[in-house]
Design an enzyme around this catalytic site. Structure first.
Site, PDB file in Angstrom:
ATOM      1  N   GLN A  88       0.846  -1.190   0.000  1.00  0.00           N
ATOM      2  CA  GLN A  88       0.000   0.000   0.000  1.00  0.00           C
ATOM      3  C   GLN A  88       0.885   1.244   0.000  1.00  0.00           C
ATOM      4  O   GLN A  88       0.404   2.348  -0.187  1.00  0.00           O
ATOM      5  CB  GLN A  88      -0.880   0.046   1.249  1.00  0.00           C
ATOM      6  CG  GLN A  88      -1.806  -1.143   1.390  1.00  0.00           C
ATOM      7  CD  GLN A  88      -2.482  -1.145   2.736  1.00  0.00           C
ATOM      8  OE1 GLN A  88      -3.517  -0.521   2.940  1.00  0.00           O
ATOM      9  NE2 GLN A  88      -1.884  -1.835   3.691  1.00  0.00           N
ATOM     10  N   HIS A 108      -1.309   1.563  -4.325  1.00  0.00           N
ATOM     11  CA  HIS A 108      -1.714   2.970  -4.196  1.00  0.00           C
ATOM     12  C   HIS A 108      -0.814   3.935  -4.941  1.00  0.00           C
ATOM     13  O   HIS A 108      -0.880   5.131  -4.699  1.00  0.00           O
ATOM     14  CB  HIS A 108      -1.781   3.358  -2.708  1.00  0.00           C
ATOM     15  CG  HIS A 108      -2.814   2.577  -1.954  1.00  0.00           C
ATOM     16  ND1 HIS A 108      -2.776   2.425  -0.589  1.00  0.00           N
ATOM     17  CD2 HIS A 108      -3.896   1.880  -2.374  1.00  0.00           C
ATOM     18  CE1 HIS A 108      -3.804   1.679  -0.193  1.00  0.00           C
ATOM     19  NE2 HIS A 108      -4.499   1.336  -1.259  1.00  0.00           N
ATOM     20  N   CYS A 150      -3.444  15.618 -20.429  1.00  0.00           N
ATOM     21  CA  CYS A 150      -3.024  14.728 -21.535  1.00  0.00           C
ATOM     22  C   CYS A 150      -2.475  13.401 -21.022  1.00  0.00           C
ATOM     23  O   CYS A 150      -2.159  12.517 -21.806  1.00  0.00           O
ATOM     24  CB  CYS A 150      -1.971  15.436 -22.398  1.00  0.00           C
ATOM     25  SG  CYS A 150      -0.404  15.692 -21.562  1.00  0.00           S
ATOM     26  N   GLY A 175       2.795  -4.473   8.979  1.00  0.00           N
ATOM     27  CA  GLY A 175       2.788  -3.013   9.145  1.00  0.00           C
ATOM     28  C   GLY A 175       1.603  -2.310   8.553  1.00  0.00           C
ATOM     29  O   GLY A 175       1.745  -1.208   8.016  1.00  0.00           O
ATOM     30  N   ASN A 210       2.953  -6.899  13.386  1.00  0.00           N
ATOM     31  CA  ASN A 210       2.512  -5.534  13.676  1.00  0.00           C
ATOM     32  C   ASN A 210       2.853  -5.213  15.122  1.00  0.00           C
ATOM     33  O   ASN A 210       2.894  -6.093  15.968  1.00  0.00           O
ATOM     34  CB  ASN A 210       0.992  -5.413  13.441  1.00  0.00           C
ATOM     35  CG  ASN A 210       0.569  -3.974  13.266  1.00  0.00           C
ATOM     36  OD1 ASN A 210       0.876  -3.136  14.113  1.00  0.00           O
ATOM     37  ND2 ASN A 210      -0.126  -3.683  12.180  1.00  0.00           N
ATOM     38  N   GLU A 263       0.978  -3.690  17.067  1.00  0.00           N
ATOM     39  CA  GLU A 263      -0.222  -3.814  17.922  1.00  0.00           C
ATOM     40  C   GLU A 263      -1.250  -4.709  17.239  1.00  0.00           C
ATOM     41  O   GLU A 263      -1.077  -5.148  16.107  1.00  0.00           O
ATOM     42  CB  GLU A 263      -0.818  -2.415  18.139  1.00  0.00           C
ATOM     43  CG  GLU A 263      -1.232  -1.799  16.804  1.00  0.00           C
ATOM     44  CD  GLU A 263      -1.600  -0.321  16.890  1.00  0.00           C
ATOM     45  OE1 GLU A 263      -1.259   0.333  17.874  1.00  0.00           O
ATOM     46  OE2 GLU A 263      -2.223   0.140  15.929  1.00  0.00           O
TER      47      GLU A 263
HETATM   48  C1  BV8 Z   1     -12.008   3.079  -3.380  1.00  0.00           C
HETATM   49  C2  BV8 Z   1      -2.467   7.039  -1.066  1.00  0.00           C
HETATM   50  C3  BV8 Z   1     -14.002   3.203  -4.377  1.00  0.00           C
HETATM   51  C4  BV8 Z   1      -2.512   8.365  -0.438  1.00  0.00           C
HETATM   52  C5  BV8 Z   1      -4.051   5.773   0.158  1.00  0.00           C
HETATM   53  C6  BV8 Z   1     -16.157   2.582   4.586  1.00  0.00           C
HETATM   54  C7  BV8 Z   1     -15.847   1.234   4.717  1.00  0.00           C
HETATM   55  C8  BV8 Z   1     -14.941   0.618   3.853  1.00  0.00           C
HETATM   56  C9  BV8 Z   1     -14.332   1.352   2.836  1.00  0.00           C
HETATM   57  C10 BV8 Z   1     -14.632   2.686   2.736  1.00  0.00           C
HETATM   58  C11 BV8 Z   1     -15.534   3.309   3.597  1.00  0.00           C
HETATM   59  N1  BV8 Z   1     -15.596   4.610   3.241  1.00  0.00           N
HETATM   60  C12 BV8 Z   1     -14.787   4.831   2.177  1.00  0.00           C
HETATM   61  C13 BV8 Z   1     -14.207   3.657   1.848  1.00  0.00           C
HETATM   62  C14 BV8 Z   1     -13.261   3.422   0.764  1.00  0.00           C
HETATM   63  C15 BV8 Z   1     -11.876   3.885   1.155  1.00  0.00           C
HETATM   64  C16 BV8 Z   1     -11.439   3.304   2.482  1.00  0.00           C
HETATM   65  O1  BV8 Z   1     -11.096   2.152   2.571  1.00  0.00           O
HETATM   66  N2  BV8 Z   1     -11.492   4.167   3.516  1.00  0.00           N
HETATM   67  C17 BV8 Z   1     -11.111   3.689   4.832  1.00  0.00           C
HETATM   68  C18 BV8 Z   1     -10.295   4.786   5.525  1.00  0.00           C
HETATM   69  C19 BV8 Z   1     -12.368   3.363   5.603  1.00  0.00           C
HETATM   70  N3  BV8 Z   1     -11.026   3.349   0.107  1.00  0.00           N
HETATM   71  C20 BV8 Z   1     -10.827   4.083  -0.996  1.00  0.00           C
HETATM   72  O2  BV8 Z   1     -11.251   5.205  -1.154  1.00  0.00           O
HETATM   73  C21 BV8 Z   1     -10.059   3.375  -2.092  1.00  0.00           C
HETATM   74  N4  BV8 Z   1     -10.788   3.532  -3.308  1.00  0.00           N
HETATM   75  O3  BV8 Z   1     -12.554   2.435  -2.515  1.00  0.00           O
HETATM   76  O4  BV8 Z   1     -12.629   3.449  -4.499  1.00  0.00           O
HETATM   77  C22 BV8 Z   1     -14.612   3.376  -5.669  1.00  0.00           C
HETATM   78  C23 BV8 Z   1     -15.495   2.407  -6.073  1.00  0.00           C
HETATM   79  C24 BV8 Z   1     -16.134   2.572  -7.250  1.00  0.00           C
HETATM   80  C25 BV8 Z   1     -15.862   3.688  -8.038  1.00  0.00           C
HETATM   81  C26 BV8 Z   1     -14.954   4.658  -7.640  1.00  0.00           C
HETATM   82  C27 BV8 Z   1     -14.302   4.502  -6.431  1.00  0.00           C
HETATM   83  C28 BV8 Z   1      -8.692   4.016  -2.298  1.00  0.00           C
HETATM   84  C29 BV8 Z   1      -7.858   3.735  -1.089  1.00  0.00           C
HETATM   85  C30 BV8 Z   1      -6.459   4.260  -1.327  1.00  0.00           C
HETATM   86  C31 BV8 Z   1      -6.330   5.575  -0.632  1.00  0.00           C
HETATM   87  N5  BV8 Z   1      -4.938   6.004  -0.747  1.00  0.00           N
HETATM   88  N6  BV8 Z   1      -2.807   6.136  -0.028  1.00  0.00           N
HETATM   89  C32 BV8 Z   1      -1.135   8.681   0.021  1.00  0.00           C
HETATM   90  O5  BV8 Z   1      -0.428   7.774   0.508  1.00  0.00           O
HETATM   91  O6  BV8 Z   1      -0.809   9.861  -0.111  1.00  0.00           O
HETATM   92  S1  BV8 Z   1      -4.444   4.929   1.571  1.00  0.00           S
HETATM   93  C33 BV8 Z   1      -3.344   5.227   2.828  1.00  0.00           C
HETATM   94  O7  BV8 Z   1      -3.739   4.323   3.905  1.00  0.00           O
HETATM   95  C34 BV8 Z   1      -1.899   4.836   2.546  1.00  0.00           C
HETATM   96  O8  BV8 Z   1      -1.692   4.293   1.265  1.00  0.00           O
HETATM   97  C35 BV8 Z   1      -1.644   3.733   3.549  1.00  0.00           C
HETATM   98  O9  BV8 Z   1      -0.775   2.798   3.062  1.00  0.00           O
HETATM   99  C36 BV8 Z   1      -2.994   3.176   3.657  1.00  0.00           C
HETATM  100  C37 BV8 Z   1      -3.248   2.192   4.742  1.00  0.00           C
HETATM  101  O10 BV8 Z   1      -2.650   2.661   5.916  1.00  0.00           O
HETATM  102  P1  BV8 Z   1      -1.474   1.740   6.533  1.00  0.00           P
HETATM  103  O11 BV8 Z   1      -0.463   1.503   5.468  1.00  0.00           O
HETATM  104  O12 BV8 Z   1      -2.087   0.555   7.172  1.00  0.00           O
HETATM  105  O13 BV8 Z   1      -0.842   2.713   7.569  1.00  0.00           O
HETATM  106  P2  BV8 Z   1      -1.449   3.072   9.013  1.00  0.00           P
HETATM  107  O14 BV8 Z   1      -0.728   4.270   9.515  1.00  0.00           O
HETATM  108  O15 BV8 Z   1      -2.940   3.068   8.947  1.00  0.00           O
HETATM  109  O16 BV8 Z   1      -1.062   1.820   9.921  1.00  0.00           O
HETATM  110  C38 BV8 Z   1       0.303   1.573  10.205  1.00  0.00           C
HETATM  111  C39 BV8 Z   1       0.324   0.224  10.901  1.00  0.00           C
HETATM  112  O17 BV8 Z   1       1.675  -0.156  11.071  1.00  0.00           O
HETATM  113  C40 BV8 Z   1      -0.314   0.249  12.279  1.00  0.00           C
HETATM  114  O18 BV8 Z   1      -1.101  -0.928  12.439  1.00  0.00           O
HETATM  115  C41 BV8 Z   1       0.884   0.237  13.232  1.00  0.00           C
HETATM  116  O19 BV8 Z   1       0.616  -0.495  14.431  1.00  0.00           O
HETATM  117  C42 BV8 Z   1       1.887  -0.525  12.408  1.00  0.00           C
HETATM  118  N7  BV8 Z   1       3.281  -0.203  12.693  1.00  0.00           N
HETATM  119  C43 BV8 Z   1       3.832   1.023  12.919  1.00  0.00           C
HETATM  120  N8  BV8 Z   1       5.169   0.876  13.072  1.00  0.00           N
HETATM  121  C44 BV8 Z   1       5.441  -0.443  12.912  1.00  0.00           C
HETATM  122  C45 BV8 Z   1       4.247  -1.135  12.676  1.00  0.00           C
HETATM  123  N9  BV8 Z   1       4.191  -2.459  12.487  1.00  0.00           N
HETATM  124  C46 BV8 Z   1       5.357  -3.138  12.535  1.00  0.00           C
HETATM  125  N10 BV8 Z   1       6.557  -2.545  12.758  1.00  0.00           N
HETATM  126  C47 BV8 Z   1       6.637  -1.209  12.953  1.00  0.00           C
HETATM  127  N11 BV8 Z   1       7.831  -0.639  13.178  1.00  0.00           N
HETATM  128 ZN    ZN Z   2      -0.278  17.534 -20.341  1.00  0.00          ZN
END
Ligand code: BV8
Ligand code: ZN
Length: 242
Positions: A99, A117, A128, A187, A213, A215
């Site tokens: 992701q 992503h 374009c 992660g 992870n 947590e």
């Molecule tokens: C789509 C690019 C639809 C941006 C990103 C309600 C229910 C279900 C779904 C939805 C809903 N409402 C809306 C939706 C859809 C939505 C979604 O899922 N929303 C969520 C928030 C509820 N999804 C979308 O919009 C997707 N598109 O559904 O299109 C559609 C259908 C038809 C027609 C048209 C459209 C698009 C999703 C992509 C969004 N873009 N990224 C950018 O990066 O600038 S998502 C963003 O979150 C990042 O990419 C990131 O990777 C991703 C997930 O987060 P994580 O990677 O998990 O990171 P996070 O901080 O959350 O967690 C870190 C974890 O690591 C933690 O658990 C922590 O404990 C752990 N950790 C930390 N340190 C460590 C560790 N683990 C191990 N070792 C460590 N050292």
């Molecule tokens: Zn252009």
């Protein structure tokens, strides 16, 4: 199931898939999204990672992506990324699904990557569609990069909230999740769909699913094993058993 039994399963597996999230890059110094102090702590996702945000405040969105691209340029892959590169060499059919948009898996030497992503180093023109090279993009500090072909705005090659993922990439990821024998999740908070649905696809098809992870997450109660702690330590520990 402990790390030793997971290592045993991997030794007997030919098809393995791995899903990573921001947590695997945390130890490289890349802020995660939802951890305290993470990116979303300061902004709401809709304010930055959405087409609406880009259309209403393109300069703010680009400033954020320029800053993230600069951060990522200054950091390097960590032992968690490197362990997955080693794992890929040991498994006949290996698929890394990420992701993350930080390019760190590629920089670590991973070969078989599906970027769900997008990628911070890439951009393309809103009119374009002309892609711009990372070198061209790096000329811009805070301002909106302009398309060299037609003069309209460039946008980051990132999938924003509400945007469809690339269907070929998503279908390949679903296929990998459905066909693997072992699925590792490292992660990720497992909150963002459709990415978070991949471990469920693997579980439904009878794969053994393991989570690395700090947590518990939304899927911890479903997986065969949860390995707590930083994946920059737990993944190399796993590789040392192989
Ligand atoms: C789509 C690019 C639809 C941006 C990103 C309600 C229910 C279900 C779904 C939805 C809903 N409402 C809306 C939706 C859809 C939505 C979604 O899922 N929303 C969520 C928030 C509820 N999804 C979308 O919009 C997707 N598109 O559904 O299109 C559609 C259908 C038809 C027609 C048209 C459209 C698009 C999703 C992509 C969004 N873009 N990224 C950018 O990066 O600038 S998502 C963003 O979150 C990042 O990419 C990131 O990777 C991703 C997930 O987060 P994580 O990677 O998990 O990171 P996070 O901080 O959350 O967690 C870190 C974890 O690591 C933690 O658990 C922590 O404990 C752990 N950790 C930390 N340190 C460590 C560790 N683990 C191990 N070792 C460590 N050292
Ligand atoms: Zn252009």
């Amino acid at each position: 199931m402990g790390l030793e039994s997971l290592a045993q399963s991997l030794k007997n597996s030919t098809r393995v898939a791995v899903l990573t999230g921001a947590g695997i890059s945390a130890e490289s110094g890349v802020p995660t999204f939802r951890d305290p102090g993470g990116i979303w702590a300061k902004f709401r996702p809709e304010e930055l990672a959405s087409m609406d945000a880009f259309l209403s405040h393109p300069e703010r969105v680009w400033e954020w992506y320029h800053m993230r691209r600069k951060t990522v340029h200054e950091v390097k892959p960590n032992p968690g990324h490197e362990a997955l590169v080693q794992l890929e060499k040991l498994i006949p059919e290996f698929q890394l699904i990420t992701q993350n948009v930080d390019d760190l898996h590629k920089r670590a030497g991973q070969k078989n990557i599906l970027e769900l992503h997008g990628n911070l180093t890439r951009s393309y023109c809103v009119s374009c569609g002309e892609p711009a090279s990372p070198e061209y993009l790096n000329q811009f500090e805070k301002e909106i990069p302009i398309c060299p072909a037609c003069g309209d705005k460039l946008r980051p090659d990132i999938i924003w909230f509400g945007e469809m993922l690339n269907p070929d990439i998503l279908n390949s990821a679903i296929e990998a999740a459905r066909n693997c024998e072992v699925f590792l999740v490292a992660g990720t908070s497992a909150l963002v769909y459709p990415a978070a649905g991949l471990p469920l696809e693997a579980l439904n098809k009878g794969a053994q699913v393991f989570e690395f992870n700090l947590e518990e997450t939304a899927i911890s109660h479903l997986v065969h094993g949860h390995f707590p702690g930083p994946c920059g330590e737990s993944l190399p520990q796993l590789l040392s058993l192989l």
